[in-house]
Design a protein around this motif. Sequence first.
Motif, mmCIF file in Angstrom:
data_model
loop_
_atom_site.group_PDB
_atom_site.id
_atom_site.type_symbol
_atom_site.label_atom_id
_atom_site.label_comp_id
_atom_site.label_asym_id
_atom_site.label_seq_id
_atom_site.Cartn_x
_atom_site.Cartn_y
_atom_site.Cartn_z
ATOM 1 N N ARG A 113 4.859 20.943 140.877
ATOM 2 C CA ARG A 113 5.010 22.395 140.814
ATOM 3 C C ARG A 113 4.055 23.132 141.751
ATOM 4 N NH1 ARG A 113 1.861 21.175 136.395
ATOM 5 N NH2 ARG A 113 -0.060 22.417 136.168
ATOM 6 N N VAL A 114 2.939 22.484 142.148
ATOM 7 C CA VAL A 114 1.967 23.177 142.999
ATOM 8 C C VAL A 114 2.216 22.918 144.482
ATOM 9 C CG1 VAL A 114 0.241 23.000 141.170
ATOM 10 C CG2 VAL A 114 0.226 21.328 143.038
ATOM 11 N N LEU A 115 3.188 22.089 144.821
ATOM 12 C CA LEU A 115 3.496 21.828 146.219
ATOM 13 C C LEU A 115 4.162 23.048 146.836
ATOM 14 C CD1 LEU A 115 4.949 18.189 146.029
ATOM 15 C CD2 LEU A 115 2.569 18.918 146.273
ATOM 16 N N SER A 116 4.088 23.153 148.151
ATOM 17 C CA SER A 116 4.808 24.230 148.831
ATOM 18 C C SER A 116 6.299 23.979 148.714
ATOM 19 C CB SER A 116 4.409 24.285 150.309
ATOM 20 O OG SER A 116 4.934 23.159 151.004
ATOM 21 N N ALA A 117 7.096 25.003 148.974
ATOM 22 C CA ALA A 117 8.550 24.861 148.884
ATOM 23 C C ALA A 117 9.056 23.786 149.849
ATOM 24 C CB ALA A 117 9.225 26.201 149.180
ATOM 25 N N GLY A 118 8.492 23.742 151.045
ATOM 26 C CA GLY A 118 8.919 22.733 152.009
ATOM 27 C C GLY A 118 8.550 21.331 151.571
ATOM 28 N N GLU A 119 7.353 21.167 150.982
ATOM 29 C CA GLU A 119 6.939 19.851 150.482
ATOM 30 C C GLU A 119 7.838 19.406 149.345
ATOM 31 O OE1 GLU A 119 2.154 20.265 151.524
ATOM 32 O OE2 GLU A 119 2.938 20.886 149.572
ATOM 33 N N ARG A 120 8.182 20.333 148.458
ATOM 34 C CA ARG A 120 9.068 19.967 147.341
ATOM 35 C C ARG A 120 10.425 19.492 147.857
ATOM 36 N NH1 ARG A 120 6.741 24.647 144.779
ATOM 37 N NH2 ARG A 120 8.568 25.887 145.307
ATOM 38 N N GLN A 121 10.957 20.147 148.873
ATOM 39 C CA GLN A 121 12.263 19.728 149.386
ATOM 40 C C GLN A 121 12.201 18.339 150.015
ATOM 41 O OE1 GLN A 121 14.004 21.794 147.530
ATOM 42 N NE2 GLN A 121 15.551 21.772 149.146
ATOM 43 N N ARG A 122 11.098 18.012 150.662
ATOM 44 C CA ARG A 122 10.969 16.667 151.236
ATOM 45 C C ARG A 122 10.784 15.612 150.147
ATOM 46 N NH1 ARG A 122 6.351 16.802 154.741
ATOM 47 N NH2 ARG A 122 5.981 19.006 154.313
ATOM 48 N N VAL A 123 10.096 15.970 149.069
ATOM 49 C CA VAL A 123 10.010 15.055 147.923
ATOM 50 C C VAL A 123 11.409 14.835 147.336
ATOM 51 C CG1 VAL A 123 9.144 14.791 145.558
ATOM 52 C CG2 VAL A 123 7.621 15.614 147.372
ATOM 53 N N LEU A 124 12.187 15.889 147.256
ATOM 54 C CA LEU A 124 13.548 15.760 146.718
ATOM 55 C C LEU A 124 14.442 14.941 147.645
ATOM 56 C CD1 LEU A 124 14.120 19.341 145.258
ATOM 57 C CD2 LEU A 124 13.603 17.218 144.018
ATOM 58 N N LEU A 125 14.177 14.997 148.934
ATOM 59 C CA LEU A 125 14.920 14.149 149.859
ATOM 60 C C LEU A 125 14.571 12.681 149.609
ATOM 61 C CD1 LEU A 125 16.870 13.846 152.197
ATOM 62 C CD2 LEU A 125 14.994 14.362 153.772
ATOM 63 N N ALA A 126 13.294 12.393 149.392
ATOM 64 C CA ALA A 126 12.886 11.029 149.030
ATOM 65 C C ALA A 126 13.568 10.602 147.734
ATOM 66 C CB ALA A 126 11.370 10.959 148.879
ATOM 67 N N ARG A 127 13.614 11.501 146.761
ATOM 68 C CA ARG A 127 14.278 11.206 145.480
ATOM 69 C C ARG A 127 15.740 10.842 145.693
ATOM 70 N NH1 ARG A 127 17.713 13.994 142.164
ATOM 71 N NH2 ARG A 127 17.558 13.494 139.930
ATOM 72 N N ALA A 128 16.437 11.609 146.541
ATOM 73 C CA ALA A 128 17.869 11.369 146.779
ATOM 74 C C ALA A 128 18.118 10.013 147.418
ATOM 75 C CB ALA A 128 18.439 12.482 147.651
ATOM 76 N N LEU A 129 17.134 9.504 148.143
ATOM 77 C CA LEU A 129 17.294 8.228 148.844
ATOM 78 C C LEU A 129 16.901 7.026 147.982
ATOM 79 C CD1 LEU A 129 15.820 9.331 152.284
ATOM 80 C CD2 LEU A 129 18.236 8.920 151.761
#
Length: 239
Positions: free
Chosen positions: A138-154
Amino acid sequence: MRVWRTAPGGGRAVLLDGVDWRVAQGERWALVGPNGAGKTTLLQIAGAVAHPTSGEARVLGARLGRADVRELRARIGHVDARMAERFPSRLTALQVALTGAAGTILPPRGGGGGAERRRARDLLEAMGCGPLAGRAFRVLSAGERQRVLLARALMPRPRLLLLDEPTAGLDLPGREAFLARLDALAGCEPALTTVQVSHHLEELAASTTHALLLRGGRAVAAGPVGAALTAASLSRCFG
């Protein structure tokens, strides 16, 4: 293929009309059009979460309506601009990535197996988020969260990756960092098919190979980017 819904007060609201779209393995498509063009509806069909009202839809070789959609969805990765809000606030970036193994919003019991944790960490590193693994999501920047979600999707090694306006609301550095990871992914996962939805051309990955332009539920142009993203077709698409 046609999709319609019952409109308020009766009648039909046509969301997609006569769309014939074929995507080959390893192609990287942009799905472009103004708001209300039918992009989200088409992506829902590609993700096996919606069906056409008439016509036929096949996803990863399986015909919707005859296939086990649970098995089919397990082979499809998904990222959108609103997904970050769905996870419990206590989760770390690593835990969010681990949820992708089972396609849930909660990490596996016991923190997952060793192989899963290694893959999650490797994917976070590939997304430039390795040092953030233990940090609260929750404390990550919006861009960092989206890259984490990209890792999740993979995490489950999908064959199809669907990206529904994944850079919407990001600042310029965040957007460029996300798109750079998509371009790198195209190089290291050439067999992975991707579809990125956007209504802004500057938000498309440079590795995009094909584009489908929609307006009012109809296809305006489709094909390799050089042939589809022309001044004439974009004028027809966006009016």
